[in-house]
Design an enzyme around this catalytic site. Structure first.
Site, PDB file in Angstrom:
ATOM      1  N   GLY A 225       0.834  -1.200   0.000  1.00 43.86           N
ATOM      2  CA  GLY A 225       0.000   0.000   0.000  1.00 43.86           C
ATOM      3  C   GLY A 225       0.863   1.240   0.000  1.00 43.86           C
ATOM      4  N   GLY A 226       0.286   2.339   0.469  1.00 40.81           N
ATOM      5  CA  GLY A 226       0.971   3.624   0.417  1.00 40.81           C
ATOM      6  C   GLY A 226       1.900   3.833   1.614  1.00 40.81           C
ATOM      7  N   GLY A 230       1.741   2.671   5.552  1.00 38.20           N
ATOM      8  CA  GLY A 230       2.907   1.869   5.953  1.00 38.20           C
ATOM      9  C   GLY A 230       3.534   2.396   7.240  1.00 38.20           C
ATOM     10  N   GLU A 245       5.542  -3.464   0.747  1.00 41.39           N
ATOM     11  CA  GLU A 245       5.661  -3.108  -0.666  1.00 41.39           C
ATOM     12  C   GLU A 245       4.952  -1.776  -0.813  1.00 41.39           C
ATOM     13  OE1 GLU A 245       7.233  -4.887  -2.993  1.00 41.39           O
ATOM     14  OE2 GLU A 245       7.672  -6.600  -1.722  1.00 41.39           O
ATOM     15  N   CYS A 279       2.287   0.755  -8.928  1.00 39.85           N
ATOM     16  CA  CYS A 279       3.476   1.129  -8.130  1.00 39.85           C
ATOM     17  C   CYS A 279       4.732   1.235  -8.969  1.00 39.85           C
ATOM     18  CB  CYS A 279       3.677   0.128  -6.995  1.00 39.85           C
ATOM     19  SG  CYS A 279       3.858  -1.558  -7.582  1.00 39.85           S
TER      20      CYS A 279
HETATM   21  P1  NAP Z   1      -3.450   2.382   1.065  1.00 39.25           P
HETATM   22  O1  NAP Z   1      -4.421   3.484   1.159  1.00 39.25           O
HETATM   23  O2  NAP Z   1      -2.170   2.502   1.786  1.00 39.25           O
HETATM   24  O3  NAP Z   1      -4.248   1.049   1.498  1.00 39.25           O
HETATM   25  C1  NAP Z   1      -3.667  -0.216   1.372  1.00 39.25           C
HETATM   26  C2  NAP Z   1      -4.334  -1.159   2.338  1.00 39.25           C
HETATM   27  O4  NAP Z   1      -4.006  -0.765   3.674  1.00 39.25           O
HETATM   28  C3  NAP Z   1      -5.871  -1.148   2.284  1.00 39.25           C
HETATM   29  O5  NAP Z   1      -6.340  -2.452   2.510  1.00 39.25           O
HETATM   30  C4  NAP Z   1      -6.226  -0.230   3.428  1.00 39.25           C
HETATM   31  O6  NAP Z   1      -7.528  -0.444   3.942  1.00 39.25           O
HETATM   32  C5  NAP Z   1      -5.184  -0.635   4.441  1.00 39.25           C
HETATM   33  N1  NAP Z   1      -4.916   0.346   5.489  1.00 39.25           N
HETATM   34  C6  NAP Z   1      -4.921   1.680   5.389  1.00 39.25           C
HETATM   35  N2  NAP Z   1      -4.587   2.223   6.583  1.00 39.25           N
HETATM   36  C7  NAP Z   1      -4.360   1.199   7.431  1.00 39.25           C
HETATM   37  C8  NAP Z   1      -3.974   1.106   8.798  1.00 39.25           C
HETATM   38  N3  NAP Z   1      -3.733   2.187   9.535  1.00 39.25           N
HETATM   39  N4  NAP Z   1      -3.849  -0.105   9.364  1.00 39.25           N
HETATM   40  C9  NAP Z   1      -4.067  -1.215   8.637  1.00 39.25           C
HETATM   41  N5  NAP Z   1      -4.438  -1.193   7.341  1.00 39.25           N
HETATM   42  C10 NAP Z   1      -4.572   0.002   6.745  1.00 39.25           C
HETATM   43  O7  NAP Z   1      -3.033   2.105  -0.461  1.00 39.25           O
HETATM   44  P2  NAP Z   1      -3.961   2.018  -1.752  1.00 39.25           P
HETATM   45  O8  NAP Z   1      -4.446   3.375  -2.086  1.00 39.25           O
HETATM   46  O9  NAP Z   1      -4.931   0.900  -1.644  1.00 39.25           O
HETATM   47  O10 NAP Z   1      -2.862   1.556  -2.811  1.00 39.25           O
HETATM   48  C11 NAP Z   1      -2.012   2.436  -3.440  1.00 39.25           C
HETATM   49  C12 NAP Z   1      -0.615   2.410  -2.873  1.00 39.25           C
HETATM   50  O11 NAP Z   1      -0.111   1.089  -2.861  1.00 39.25           O
HETATM   51  C13 NAP Z   1       0.352   3.205  -3.726  1.00 39.25           C
HETATM   52  O12 NAP Z   1       1.195   3.972  -2.911  1.00 39.25           O
HETATM   53  C14 NAP Z   1       1.123   2.130  -4.463  1.00 39.25           C
HETATM   54  O13 NAP Z   1       2.404   2.524  -4.895  1.00 39.25           O
HETATM   55  C15 NAP Z   1       1.201   1.074  -3.435  1.00 39.25           C
HETATM   56  N6  NAP Z   1       1.462  -0.215  -4.071  1.00 39.25           N
HETATM   57  C16 NAP Z   1       2.709  -0.780  -3.947  1.00 39.25           C
HETATM   58  C17 NAP Z   1       2.988  -1.982  -4.594  1.00 39.25           C
HETATM   59  C18 NAP Z   1       4.324  -2.638  -4.466  1.00 39.25           C
HETATM   60  O14 NAP Z   1       4.386  -3.841  -4.726  1.00 39.25           O
HETATM   61  N7  NAP Z   1       5.381  -1.946  -4.078  1.00 39.25           N
HETATM   62  C19 NAP Z   1       2.012  -2.588  -5.377  1.00 39.25           C
HETATM   63  C20 NAP Z   1       0.777  -1.969  -5.483  1.00 39.25           C
HETATM   64  C21 NAP Z   1       0.506  -0.796  -4.830  1.00 39.25           C
HETATM   65  P3  NAP Z   1      -8.765   0.432   3.396  1.00 39.25           P
HETATM   66  O15 NAP Z   1      -8.887   0.100   1.968  1.00 39.25           O
HETATM   67  O16 NAP Z   1      -9.877  -0.051   4.237  1.00 39.25           O
HETATM   68  O17 NAP Z   1      -8.413   1.861   3.646  1.00 39.25           O
END
Ligand code: NAP
Length: 473
Positions: A225-226, A230, A245, A279
């Site tokens: 995730g973001g 993280g 990731e 990503c």
């Molecule tokens: P996100 O907002 O960080 O959410 C990712 C996951 O984390 C979701 O299931 C979210 O739940 C959960 N989450 C959020 N806050 C949390 C907390 N405090 N405690 C536990 N879980 C929590 O990311 P996104 O918008 O879905 O995805 C985009 C990001 O992912 C981008 O930054 C992208 O670069 C990154 N990404 C990285 C890779 C890699 O392999 N490096 C691959 C794909 C994506 P909710 O949905 O319920 O908020």
């Protein structure tokens, strides 16, 4: 759809709508999991681990092979779910589904290669009569938290190795795209995974994230995730293993001897795949000044041909962003860069969640779209004169997932490969290239640890040493 807790598919009075981001139509609803549900999931997973740690490698691999086969037999079902709940076009969804089949298959194969080694205990005085080895055992309860942008394959990248390793797993998928993940869990159970081995809890990370992340029964968090989420997770996790990731703002160098046609086609696709919500999507293009004008003209011309709109139509090249709010954010970032002097060469417009593929140049160093991950369909062009400077510019930001260079010169390619500070360097491909079995992950704010089945299996198992003292020998 339902969540899977303690071996039963359950729903809740409180539900969350899952909408198609293209037209906001309702696709389905999911239960809004609560803190009580978290407790059920945690205690059930501990019991689940008592089952999974005793499963033979053969049985674990069979579940994964069978699940891969079931998905292959229902490709259209999975493709449609991805193309409805997520941003992806039907063609992008097809690719993700076939990759998921590959990911599960490799996980099954790698389950058979979780190896140990003998240890030469007699290599230091005092160890003469000792013989022994280490083997790798499952880490225990793995908490998998997944993002919206690859709602199926990135879930498979966590469930596949967790099962292959003999762990029990709790999955919390992204709230905007949980349906593909639920279907994947259904298939795993149908393929013979004991239902207690996997808990699927849906609901907002802001509500159920902390009690999951901070619980001591969880031995590893595997998060994609973001960076912001993280950081929050890392601050709450306590003493447990963390795999992360995270995001990036991937740089691509196009050197003066590049195959221009290849570079343009590859970078346009890399910038706008999944509407830039990727990503490893191309965000910064550092193009040698000798070819800058030609590259820019060709890049803009190809971008203008992109058809955006209905994800379910075969001819659509790019769908909407995941929400209108996200699309407005990208629109604002483009406007901010333009206010600070950037030229918008094409795009910049928005209708609902649809953002036009956008190409910018002259982007100042303090614009958000330069120094933060945009995660949208925009790309910045920068002219460069010098390879050292290009590498320094590529490395200047706090991310480092993948980087890329287009060149026909071996020395240039090797220099870039060794000096770009990141988890992988693509030569004559854009950053948007990943084989599911390669080690995948980043440095700096792009992550911790590596995925890619064999490598995830290392992260999700621990070595245990066995040493025999045999005084009679
Ligand atoms: P996100 O907002 O960080 O959410 C990712 C996951 O984390 C979701 O299931 C979210 O739940 C959960 N989450 C959020 N806050 C949390 C907390 N405090 N405690 C536990 N879980 C929590 O990311 P996104 O918008 O879905 O995805 C985009 C990001 O992912 C981008 O930054 C992208 O670069 C990154 N990404 C990285 C890779 C890699 O392999 N490096 C691959 C794909 C994506 P909710 O949905 O319920 O908020």
């Amino acid at each position: 759809m339902k969540m899977l807790l303690d071996g039963r598919w359950v729903d809740r009075d409180k539900t969350i709508d899952v909408n198609d981001p293209y037209d906001n139509s309702l696709v389905d609803t999911i239960p809004a999991g609560s803190k009580q549900d978290v407790e059920v999931a945690l205690s059930a997973t501990v019991k689940g681990f008592e089952i999974t740690k005793r499963m033979t490698v053969y049985d674990r691999a069979q579940v994964l092979y069978k699940a891969a086969g079931l998905i292959s037999g229902r490709l259209d079902e999975f493709v449609t779910v991805i193309a409805r709940e997520a941003s992806k076009t039907i063609n992008e969804a097809r690719k993700e589904t076939s990759r998921c089949v590959n990911t599960l298959t490799i996980a099954a194969e790698e389950a058979k290669r979780i190896l140990g080694e003998t240890i030469p205990f007699d290599s230091f005085p005092g160890g003469e009569k000792r013989r022994g080895f280490y083997y790798r055992f499952p880490i225990g309860v793995v908490l998998a938290i997944t993002p919206f942008n690859d709602p199926l394959n990135l879930v498979a990248h966590k469930l596949g190795p967790a099962i292959a390793a003999g762990n029990a797993v709790i999955l919390k998928p992204a709230t905007v795209t949980p349906l593909s993940a639920i279907k994947l869990v259904e298939v795993l159970v149908e393929a013979g995974l004991p239902p207690q081995a996997i808990q699927l809890i849906t609901g907002y990370g802001s509500q159920i994230g902390d009690p999951l992340v901070s619980d001591e029964r969880v031995r590893m968090i595997s998060f994609t995730g973001g960076v912001e989420a993280g950081k929050q997770i890392a601050s709450k996790a306590g003493i447990k293993k963390i795999g992360m990731e995270l995001g990036s703002d991937s740089p691509v160098i196009v050197w003066k001897d590049a195959d221009l046609k290849l570079a343009v086609a590859s970078c346009v696709s890399g910038a706008f795949w999944a509407a830039g919500q990727n990503c490893i999507g191309v965000q910064r293009l550092l193009v040698h000044r000798d070819i800058y004008d030609q590259f820019t003209a060709d890049f803009v011309a190809l971008t203008k041909k992109y058809q955006i709109g209905d994800k379910l139509k075969e001819e659509t090249d790019m769908g909407p962003m995941i929400t209108e709010t996200e699309a407005k954010r990208v629109e604002q970032w483009v406007a901010e860069a333009a206010d600070k002097g950037a030229n918008v060469l094409t795009g910049g417009g928005r209708k609902g969640a649809l953002v036009e593929p956008t190409v910018l140049e002259n982007v100042p160093g303090d614009a958000k779209i330069h120094c933060e991950e945009v995660f949208g369909p925009t790309v910045n062009l920068y002219p460069i004169d010098d390879l050292d400077q290009a590498i320094a510019d590529a490395n200047a930001l706090p991310y480092g997932l993948l980087a890329a260079i287009f060149t026909r010169d071996l020395e240039t390619a090797f220099k870039a490969a060794y000096e770009l500070d990141c988890g992988g360097v693509m030569i004559n491909d854009s950053t948007d290239y990943r084989l599911d079995s390669m080690p995948f992950g980043g440095v700096k704010y792009s992550g911790l640890g590596r995925e890619g089945l064999k490598f995830s299996l290392q992260e999700m198992t621990e070595p245990k040493v066995v040493c025999f003292n045999l005084p009679g020998m």
